[in-house]
Design an enzyme around this catalytic site. Structure first.
Site: not given
Ligand code: MRU
Length: 353
Positions: A50, A204, A245, A255
């Protein structure tokens, strides 16, 4: 093997992809060897891998894995390429918000189309896909180091940086974007520290960001998502840096859900709010954040904690995975080409020129 920020979160080895299983951190730290395209798509969907840049590379690897499988059935280059493009379209849909996935799939599609145009053998085409996957993988780490070094320039001495979600080595191939800035800043000044939002519902921040920083020996304090304004009011946060994202051409940035709330709180308390992201996260095909598709995730992520239902049956649930922070709340976007400043329409267009 223990985690350190020099380890690659995702790495192509011979004819398979090795990824870190992010669903079991911090209880366990383990690699998974992914040998089929379907397995990789499932790993992206279930968030074994992820983070926007990491799922981009996972998408590129998935296409190589599918190509290796199709080679067993097809001998005609055009038929092979047609089937592979269908698989690439399937990979493209594994998750909808992070544009790095679509970006990497597009890069691999270009390799497929070049192979067809140059009448390569299927074997040569697969080798080119592999090489391109490895190139994107290596470039990601280099890009993050540049983001880290540009970003370190805006971190005041002894600063406390708030971050949301995980934009670290685990969300990329290595080093990280927002945490890349933290790593570069800490290398210059070991009096800086991080406040990490827990980041409900998938945590996360609690599970991954603190894991990375504690392992690296960088001071980090875990707070719950609702606490940021409390600490900003006390003057305890000097700046906010998060990943992204997808960033629209006007700077609106998607994000992890909750980022928008942090940005509003930061504006109110005069705390600068920065995004750290590679140019591959910028989607210049969309004008504003209104066009960003927000992933709706399973209700269980909200109702269950550690596999246990915490709610009465019958409650309504809604679980958007991301939100969009409007560009006017963002002090700068830290990229591998430097820090983009408002007006973002102009600075983003210049970065792509
Ligand atoms: O759902 P996820 O864990 O994939 O979401 C990740 C995020 O929102 C991160 O903050 C984003 O991808 C930036 S990663 C360098």
């Amino acid at each position: 093997m223990r985690f350190n920020s020099k380890i690659k979160t995702i790495q192509w080895i011979d004819n398979y992809s090795r990824i870190i299983d992010q669903t079991i951190i911090p209880y366990e730290f383990k690699y998974l060897d992914i040998t089929s395209g379907d397995e990789m798509v499932n790993a992206i969907k279930t968030m074994i891998v992820r983070g926007a840049p990491a799922i981009g590379i996972a998408g590129a690897h998935a296409i190589v894995l599918y190509a290796q499988e199709l080679e067993k059935t097809y001998t005609d280059l055009n038929e092979f390429a047609q089937e592979l493009i269908k698989k690439a379209d399937y990979v493209n849909e594994a998750r909808p918000t992070a544009v790095n996935l679509m970006w990497a799939v597009k890069k691999q599609k270009e390799v497929i189309n070049n192979g067809v145009n140059n009448n390569l053998s299927i074997h040569e085409l697969i080798n080119n896909l592999k090489e391109n996957g490895i190139k994107l993988e290596n470039e990601d780490v280099e890009i993050n180091k540049k983001i880290g070094d540009y970003g370190a320039e805006i971190v005041p001495k002894g600063a406390t940086i708030l971050t949301h979600c995980n934009a670290g080595a685990l969300a990329t191939v290595g080093y990280g974007t927002a945490l890349g800035v933290v790593r570069s800043a800490y290398a210059n000044d070991n009096t800086i520290q991080v406040f990490a939002d827990e980041t409900r519902p998938r945590q996360q921040g609690a599970r991954l960001t603190t894991f990375e920083l504690v392992t690296d020996g960088i001071p980090v304090t875990l707070i719950t998502d609702g606490m940021c304004s409390y600490f900003m009011k006390q003057g305890k946060i000097d700046l906010v840096i998060t990943g992204a994202d997808r960033i629209a051409a006007n700077g609106d940035s998607a994000n992890k859900i909750g980022t928008y709330t942090v940005a509003i709180a930061a504006k109110y308390h005069n705390v600068p709010f920065y995004i750290a992201a590679p140019l591959s996260t910028i989607d210049t095909s969309i004008k504003t954040g209104d066009e960003i598709v927000i992933e709706e995730r399973s209700h269980e992520e909200v109702t269950h904690i550690n596999g246990k239902n915490i709610c009465i049956d019958g409650v309504n649930i809604i679980n958007p995975g991301f939100d969009v922070t409007p560009h006017e709340l963002i002090a700068g976007i830290i990229t591998e080409k430097g820090i983009l400043r408002p007006d973002y329409k102009t600075s983003i267009a210049e970065a792509f020129a």
